[in-house]
Design a protein around this motif. Structure first.
Motif, short mmCIF file in Angstrom:
data_model
loop_
_atom_site.label_atom_id
_atom_site.label_comp_id
_atom_site.label_asym_id
_atom_site.label_seq_id
_atom_site.Cartn_x
_atom_site.Cartn_y
_atom_site.Cartn_z
N LEU A 152 -2.97 -5.11 3.00
CA LEU A 152 -4.21 -4.52 3.59
C LEU A 152 -3.82 -4.14 5.05
N ARG A 206 -15.01 -4.83 -4.19
CA ARG A 206 -15.57 -3.49 -4.97
C ARG A 206 -15.59 -4.12 -6.47
N ARG A 211 0.73 -1.15 0.00
CA ARG A 211 -0.06 -0.04 0.09
C ARG A 211 0.68 1.17 0.05
N LEU A 239 -11.00 -6.67 -2.28
CA LEU A 239 -11.41 -5.63 -1.78
C LEU A 239 -12.91 -5.45 -1.58
N ARG A 241 -10.13 0.85 -4.23
CA ARG A 241 -11.18 0.89 -3.01
C ARG A 241 -12.19 1.97 -3.25
#
Length: 305
Positions: free
Chosen positions: A305, A252, A177, A250, A190
């Motif tokens: 994450l 999404r 990240r 995620l 995200r």
């Protein structure tokens, strides 16, 4: 007691590029295990754990490297941080070649040099491989990044010629990240704005940040290992598979796709690297006994994450 066992005891390690994504993670790992880490910095040292160097001028305070068991060079201008103008391409090349030359010559000049010089490199060495898998036996590719990687590795010759064990870490796309390509992908996905790049058929040879650091530690520890090692997970995946995995982990949607012509307009020459395919395998790393904690893309994403 062999060199590998001695290194696992408390050692002194110098790290160039300690403020970067990989360098910072490596420093934290070494420090947590009780090793003494000195950071190579360009400013006047502010503490006992800093050593001054000027890579462009070829100057290194070798006195500060005294007693180091290893020197690790992970310094260099970010490949994905800027549009590839002619000036920035020069910076990408010079920051790697000049820095490596300075450190390799410094190491070679020491009365008691470190046992190992671990130098960064990249899977860009192989260039475009399509869907053909390559390992460390493959020749260099053609183009800007392959030429940079060849010069980068060649610059370490003084250390190797001085008898210092020299290792090249040809790193893939690091799943993290905090920086690199994935550092830009995570916020987009995200937000539900993630999608494939181009037709998504290009291979991305990834590695989790955890495994990247573990592999670097493995290469430092093992006195019988030298030369190039691909630091990539054993199963490269396509950009389309990355997109699906990011959406799955995620939770999404991934409805968007960025057409290749748009990427070329936005990114310029760097688009060739984003759209290019590199199916790179860590053959030598696996043969040396290294085991990946996150060999699959889903696990690598979750670990970040």
């Amino acid at each position: 007691m062999d060199d590998a066992r001695r290194f696992r005891k408390r050692s002194r390690v110098a790290v160039a590029g300690a403020s970067g994504l990989i360098g910072g993670a490596l420093v934290r790992s070494l420090t947590a295990d009780g090793h003494e880490v000195v950071r190579l910095v360009r400013h006047r040292p502010r503490s006992a754990d800093e050593v001054r160097w000027d890579p462009e001028a070829g100057r290194v305070d070798t006195a500060g490297l005294t007693g180091c068991d290893a020197v690790v060079n992970l310094a260099g201008a970010g490949v994905g941080d800027h549009r590839w103008t002619d000036d920035y391409k020069t910076r990408i090349r010079s920051s790697r070649v000049h820095g490596t030359t300075a450190l390799a010559e410094a190491v070679a000049s020491m009365e008691q040099p470190p046992r190992v010089f671990l130098n960064g490199s990249a899977i860009g060495f192989y260039g475009e491989t399509g869907d053909h898998p390559v390992d460390e036996e493959a020749p260099a590719g053609e183009g800007f990044l392959p030429s940079v990687c060849q010069e980068w590795e060649a610059a370490a010759a003084p250390a190797r010629h001085a008898g210092v064990r020299t290792v090249f870490a040809r790193t893939g796309l690091v799943v993290a990240r905090g920086g690199g390509a994935w550092g830009r992908l995570f916020p987009l996905f995200r937000a539900g704005l993630g999608g494939r790049l181009g037709d998504g058929s290009q291979y991305w040879s990834f590695v989790s940040l955890h495994d990247e650091v573990a592999a670097l530690r493995h290469l430092l520890d093992r006195a019988d290992l030298s030369g190039p090692f691909n630091l990539t997970a054993p199963r490269p995946v396509t950009n389309r598979e990355v997109t699906v995995a990011m959406g799955r982990v995620l939770h999404r949607p991934t409805p968007f796709a960025v057409p290749a012509p748009v990427l070329r307009v936005v990114l310029g020459e760097m688009a060739g690297d984003v759209l290019g395919s590199a199916r790179v395998l860590p053959a030598r790393l696996l043969e040396s006994g290294f085991r990946f904690a996150f060999p699959e893309i889903d696990g690598a994403i979750r670990a970040a994450l």
